[in-house]
Design an enzyme around this catalytic site. Structure first.
Site, PDB file in Angstrom:
ATOM      1  CG  HIS A   1       2.796  11.017   1.923  1.00 14.03           C
ATOM      2  ND1 HIS A   1       2.274   9.901   1.931  1.00 14.03           N
ATOM      3  CD2 HIS A   1       3.562  11.139   0.534  1.00 14.03           C
ATOM      4  CE1 HIS A   1       2.670   9.205   0.802  1.00 14.03           C
ATOM      5  NE2 HIS A   1       3.390   9.794   0.236  1.00 14.03           N
TER       6      HIS A   1
ATOM      7  CE  LYS B   1      -0.658   5.851  16.133  1.00 11.67           C
ATOM      8  NZ  LYS B   1      -0.872   5.708  14.777  1.00 11.67           N
ATOM      9  NE  ARG B   2       9.849   8.154  14.091  1.00  9.10           N
ATOM     10  CZ  ARG B   2      10.853   8.611  13.260  1.00  9.10           C
ATOM     11  NH1 ARG B   2      11.245   8.322  12.178  1.00  9.10           N
ATOM     12  NH2 ARG B   2      11.605   9.950  13.609  1.00  9.10           N
TER      13      ARG B   2
ATOM     14  CE  LYS C   1       3.015  10.022  13.778  1.00  8.65           C
ATOM     15  NZ  LYS C   1       1.927   9.397  12.849  1.00  8.65           N
TER      16      LYS C   1
ATOM     17  CB  THR D   1      -0.737   2.794   6.664  1.00  6.76           C
ATOM     18  OG1 THR D   1       0.433   3.196   7.603  1.00  6.76           O
ATOM     19  CG2 THR D   1      -0.992   3.704   5.714  1.00  6.76           C
TER      20      THR D   1
ATOM     21  CE  LYS E   1       1.021  -1.325   7.921  1.00  7.20           C
ATOM     22  NZ  LYS E   1       2.091  -0.421   8.269  1.00  7.20           N
TER      23      LYS E   1
HETATM   24  C1  26V Z   1       7.428  14.682   9.074  1.00  4.50           C
HETATM   25  C2  26V Z   1       7.702  15.703   9.984  1.00  4.50           C
HETATM   26  C3  26V Z   1       9.180  16.278  10.181  1.00  4.50           C
HETATM   27  C4  26V Z   1       9.318  17.330  10.788  1.00  4.50           C
HETATM   28  C5  26V Z   1       8.475  17.711  11.917  1.00  4.50           C
HETATM   29  C6  26V Z   1       6.984  17.485  11.761  1.00  4.50           C
HETATM   30  C7  26V Z   1       6.749  16.342  10.629  1.00  4.50           C
HETATM   31  C8  26V Z   1       5.519  15.960  10.724  1.00  4.50           C
HETATM   32  C9  26V Z   1       5.147  14.849   9.741  1.00  4.50           C
HETATM   33  C10 26V Z   1       6.160  14.371   9.204  1.00  4.50           C
HETATM   34  C11 26V Z   1       5.930  13.175   8.156  1.00  4.50           C
HETATM   35  C12 26V Z   1       5.772  13.579   6.814  1.00  4.50           C
HETATM   36  C13 26V Z   1       5.510  12.545   5.816  1.00  4.50           C
HETATM   37  C14 26V Z   1       4.644  11.491   6.419  1.00  4.50           C
HETATM   38  O1  26V Z   1       5.694  10.511   6.726  1.00  4.50           O
HETATM   39  N1  26V Z   1       3.383  11.255   6.145  1.00  4.50           N
HETATM   40  C15 26V Z   1       2.783  10.245   6.547  1.00  4.50           C
HETATM   41  O2  26V Z   1       2.305   9.432   5.432  1.00  4.50           O
HETATM   42  C16 26V Z   1       1.649   8.513   5.765  1.00  4.50           C
HETATM   43  C17 26V Z   1       1.457   7.630   4.181  1.00  4.50           C
HETATM   44  O3  26V Z   1       0.801   8.299   3.469  1.00  4.50           O
HETATM   45  C18 26V Z   1       0.229   8.602   6.306  1.00  4.50           C
HETATM   46  O4  26V Z   1      -0.305   7.418   6.430  1.00  4.50           O
HETATM   47  C19 26V Z   1       0.548   9.534   7.449  1.00  4.50           C
HETATM   48  O5  26V Z   1      -0.385   9.931   8.121  1.00  4.50           O
HETATM   49  C20 26V Z   1       1.450  10.426   7.361  1.00  4.50           C
HETATM   50  O6  26V Z   1       1.944  11.174   8.593  1.00  4.50           O
END
Ligand code: 26V
Length: 801
Positions: A346, A534-535, A540, A642, A646
């Site tokens: 992801h 979004k987060r 982002k 996602t 929406k």
């Molecule tokens: C987590 C972290 C934590 C450490 C700092 C950087 C960082 C960056 C990204 C993440 C997210 C990791 C996994 C995640 O939530 N990915 C998301 O998954 C969604 C479903 O597939 C996708 O639509 C998003 O684009 C993606 O960021």
């Protein structure tokens, strides 16, 4: 019980009185919610049992979706809708003077996820059940979901979330199916009949007690199961401080991790992962062995999907069961394991790729570590045979290297399928991030573009738009969302345009009321609702949005001839508690909101709103009311997104970079019906390879940029002193890693195009309707069909009539 209004009312009143020993007139909202919830559960119980029975009795392959997050949101309203009984309840309640919506909104969100990854898992469960596919979720029953966010003086404050405070009507505790999981201790081996036997001794064990929740398909008899594990003390506690043991045990299912960034609690996080994986695998195997004598054909009847690397220990755990408990040879165990497991990636952000230090991994999970070590050795030998002498390659690809276990490498080696979540993301995995693995396992790599369940994000969230679509093209699209494309024939129909405009207006009024109630700010219902929810993360680029708003503010202040179409800029975002920069951006948005909203002249043209505590239930009010969807990540960084889908499904137009699924939205709707800007992914990645770009040049050469960047620290925001120094530094002195200044001018241009387009309302409505027509592709039903056929090889179960 729900076949007609009067019957429903009778049984509701009877039950309420029986359960609470009081008359209806004395009952509270909570009593009413609880009673209705129990009635629904009872109503589905026979279908739940028969779905389970059929799965047990048949040889049909089952899929288990392992995920550390399930961001479900509220369940009552969706369950009523899927069961087709919401109307009866609504009318019955109306007779009794109960507002069903109010009862639904009294339910706490099940917020067991951070963002996209967790919500995707929830959408997938809804699609699996609605498509009658035998697919079940396995997760952790966190006592506290993602924190509740309060904004105090513009700063984010985190409060522990308490979704279980009043219990959870949807769950059934199954103590008889509890599983014991060993941690710590050591491994002893002995030879028996010429075979090595391993014994895990002196371990500290934790019980995993399952709580099952029904996952109810839409207008079908299928009721699947989401099994959430609760951590509890084992019957024979270790010989040490019993209270400390109890505390440490319960901590395992106490909190959802707000992110993976920070080091504190690393051990706890790894404990959670193994807890989920071991409980799940043991329980899957146990139920499999109830109908089969051996595990030799396990992979033909069971598919196990790991959602990101968090549950990747499923690979060594399945190996452990096959080797140590079933006494299989390594080769056979390995063949079964990788044919059972599939993995979704992801993110390509290196900070987010999980790596576990050996000094944590080895003592906590001694037997699992031995297996991972052996896997690594065998894998490296294979590499050596194929690429003799290529030490570099082996070092880069090893599962264990430089004192850490690389979970993504373990995932790729130990599974038969590795998928990305949008075309561009899967291409970046194949051609860049995981290039070396793609070279040796090209057949494993594939794409499954994400989707969202239209049942929550359209039918439930936007009944007005749902009705309009149905009035226009009939009802078939509801069970076949790709048929939404039939709407395309009608987008030039003036009546439809007018009716759609009325729906949008109504939804904007509803959101405006919520905003006014929560913030006291009254927004212009006729303004453009421009939304980024979004987060909060640097990639982002909420900051780019902010700088653009500051630029508009400056123009409005400086040039009395400059006007804009009125806009309401809406933000919603939680920042990880330890993510300093992200929290600064939240403060910045709130400072900007104060500045803009308190300016008598500017605030007539625009407002800035930060909506506190963004979560699924709030999102359901936001998407239907939006005109402009901000999807402005640095190209190559957002795996899919996602929220973009929406918004599209609710008739918002996308303002976005060519990143993630935005690209596929563009392919669907054509370039006339989306606004794109900024660097392309290749350009960004090439910059990185060549050491980045010089952000200071953009600062020096573009006066608009210089002004807004200077305003971060020159007193423009009163009483913020050096509050935003770090943000300015990230742009100028840390070379603007996310290309905010590089994309600024292009963003401003695209925003001007968008404003021009919005002024032509007639055309805008056509574009919005066209977006809706093409959004059927982004239903998670399409995505799940692709997983079912392309990865899991599963078939639907029969529907009971
Ligand atoms: C987590 C972290 C934590 C450490 C700092 C950087 C960082 C960056 C990204 C993440 C997210 C990791 C996994 C995640 O939530 N990915 C998301 O998954 C969604 C479903 O597939 C996708 O639509 C998003 O684009 C993606 O960021």
């Amino acid at each position: 019980m729900f076949s007609n209004k009067n019957e429903f009312k009778d049984s509701f009143l009877k039950r309420l009185e029986m359960s609470y020993g009081k008359k209806f007139a004395e009952s509270t909202k909570r009593d009413q919610y609880q009673t209705l919830g129990n009635m629904v559960r009872e109503h589905i119980s026979s279908n739940w049992i028969s779905t389970n029975e059929w799965n047990r009795a048949s040889n049909n392959k089952q899929v288990y979706y392992l995920s550390i997050e399930f961001l479900l949101g509220r369940l009552l309203g969706q369950n009523l809708l899927n069961l087709g009984i919401r109307e009866v309840v609504l009318e019955g309640f109306a007779d009794l003077g109960i507002d069903l919506e109010e009862i639904e909104e009294s339910e706490a969100d099940a917020g067991l996820g951070n963002g996209g990854l967790g919500r995707l898992a929830a959408c997938f469960l809804d699609s699996l059940a609605s498509l009658n596919l035998p697919g079940h979720g396995l997760g952790i029953r966190y006592k506290h979901g993602l924190f509740d966010q309060k904004i105090v003086d513009g700063y984010q404050v985190e409060l522990p979330e308490q979704w279980l405070r009043h219990g959870n009507v949807w769950e059934v505790r199954k103590p008889d199916q509890a599983i014991e999981i060993p941690f710590w201790g050591k491994i002893e081996h002995s030879h028996e009949d010429g075979k090595l036997e391993f014994r895990h001794v002196q371990s500290e064990n934790i019980m995993a007690v399952p709580y099952d929740m029904p996952v109810i398909g839409y207008e079908t008899s299928t009721v699947n199961t989401l099994r959430l594990w609760n951590a509890e003390p084992a019957p024979h506690p270790p010989h040490r401080d019993v209270l400390a043991y109890k505390r440490e045990t319960e901590a395992v299912s106490e909190f959802l991790y707000p992110d993976d960034t920070h080091d504190e609690g690393k051990i706890l996080r790894l404990k959670q992962q193994y807890f989920l994986v071991s409980a799940s695998l043991q329980s899957i195997v146990r139920s499999y062995l109830k109908k089969n004598d051996t595990l030799h054909e396990f992979h033909k009847h069971v598919a196990i999907h790991v959602n990101d690397t968090h549950p990747v220990l499923a690979i060594p755990e399945l190996m452990r069961i096959l080797l140590d408990e079933e006494h299989m040879e390594w080769e056979e165990a390995w063949n079964i394991t990788f044919n059972t497991i599939s993995y979704t990636n992801h993110t390509t952000l290196s900070e987010a790729l999980e790596k576990w230090p050996l000094h944590i991994f080895k003592p906590l999970l001694p037997r699992i570590y031995m297996i991972v070590e052996e896997l690594n050795e065998r894998f490296c030998k294979e590499l050596w045979n194929r690429f003799p002498g290529d030490w570099n390659r082996i070092e880069n690809m090893a599962i264990i290297a430089h004192g850490v276990v690389k979970m993504a490498h373990l995932a790729i080696v130990g599974s038969h399928s590795v998928n990305g979540v949008a075309k561009i993301h899967s291409d970046i995995l194949k051609n860049r991030e995981m290039k070396l693995f793609h070279q040796i396992y090209p057949q494993k790599f594939n794409n499954k573009t994400n989707g969202i369940t239209h049942r929550r994000w359209l039918l439930k969230a936007n009944p007005e738009l749902t009705n309009l679509i149905t009035e226009t093209i009939g009802t078939d699209w509801i069970t076949n969302p790709h048929l939404m494309i039939e709407l395309k024939r009608h987008i030039y129909n003036p009546l439809l345009k007018e009716e759609f405009a009325a729906v949008k207006r109504k939804r904007k009024e509803i959101l405006a009321d919520i905003i006014e109630k929560k913030t006291g700010i009254s927004v212009d219902k006729h303004s453009i609702f421009d939304v980024q929810v979004k987060r909060l993360h640097a990639y982002k680029r909420q900051l780019l949005n902010v700088l653009h708003i500051m630029y508009l503010y400056n123009r409005l202040k400086e040039d009395s001839n400059f006007t804009i179409y009125p806009r309401t800029f809406i933000f919603g975002a939680k920042a990880s508690p330890g993510y300093y920069y992200a929290k600064k951006i939240i403060k910045l948005i709130n400072s900007l909101a104060d500045k803009v909203n308190s300016d008598p002249k500017v605030s007539k043209m625009m407002k800035v709103i930060f909506m506190e505590n963004y979560r699924v239930s709030l999102a359901e009010h936001i998407f239907p009311a939006t005109d402009v969807s901000e999807q402005i990540s640095t190209a190559s960084k957002e795996a899919s997104g996602t929220g973009n889908m929406k918004f599209m499904m609710n008739g918002a137009l996308t303002m976005g970079t060519l990143d993630g699924a935005n690209i596929e939205i563009l392919e669907e709707v054509g370039k006339e019906n989306i606004f794109t800007f900024g660097l392309k992914a290749d350009e960004v990645l090439n910059y990185y390879e060549n050491g980045g770009y010089r952000s200071s040049e953009y600062y020096h050469h573009d006066l608009r940029i210089r002004q807004v960047v200077d305003q971060l620290t020159n007193g423009f925001f009163p009483d913020t002193e050096d509050e935003f120094e770090a943000i300015k530094d990230s742009l100028l002195y840390e070379n603007d890693q996310y290309f905010v200044l590089r994309d600024f001018a292009s963003y401003v241009d695209a925003q001007e195009q968008l404003e021009k387009a919005y002024k032509n309302q007639d055309k805008w409505l056509e574009k919005a309707l066209l977006n809706i027509a093409h959004s059927g592709y982004f239903s998670s039903d399409r995505t799940i069909h692709e997983y079912a056929d392309g990865i899991w090889d599963i078939q639907p179960i029969p529907v009971i009539h």
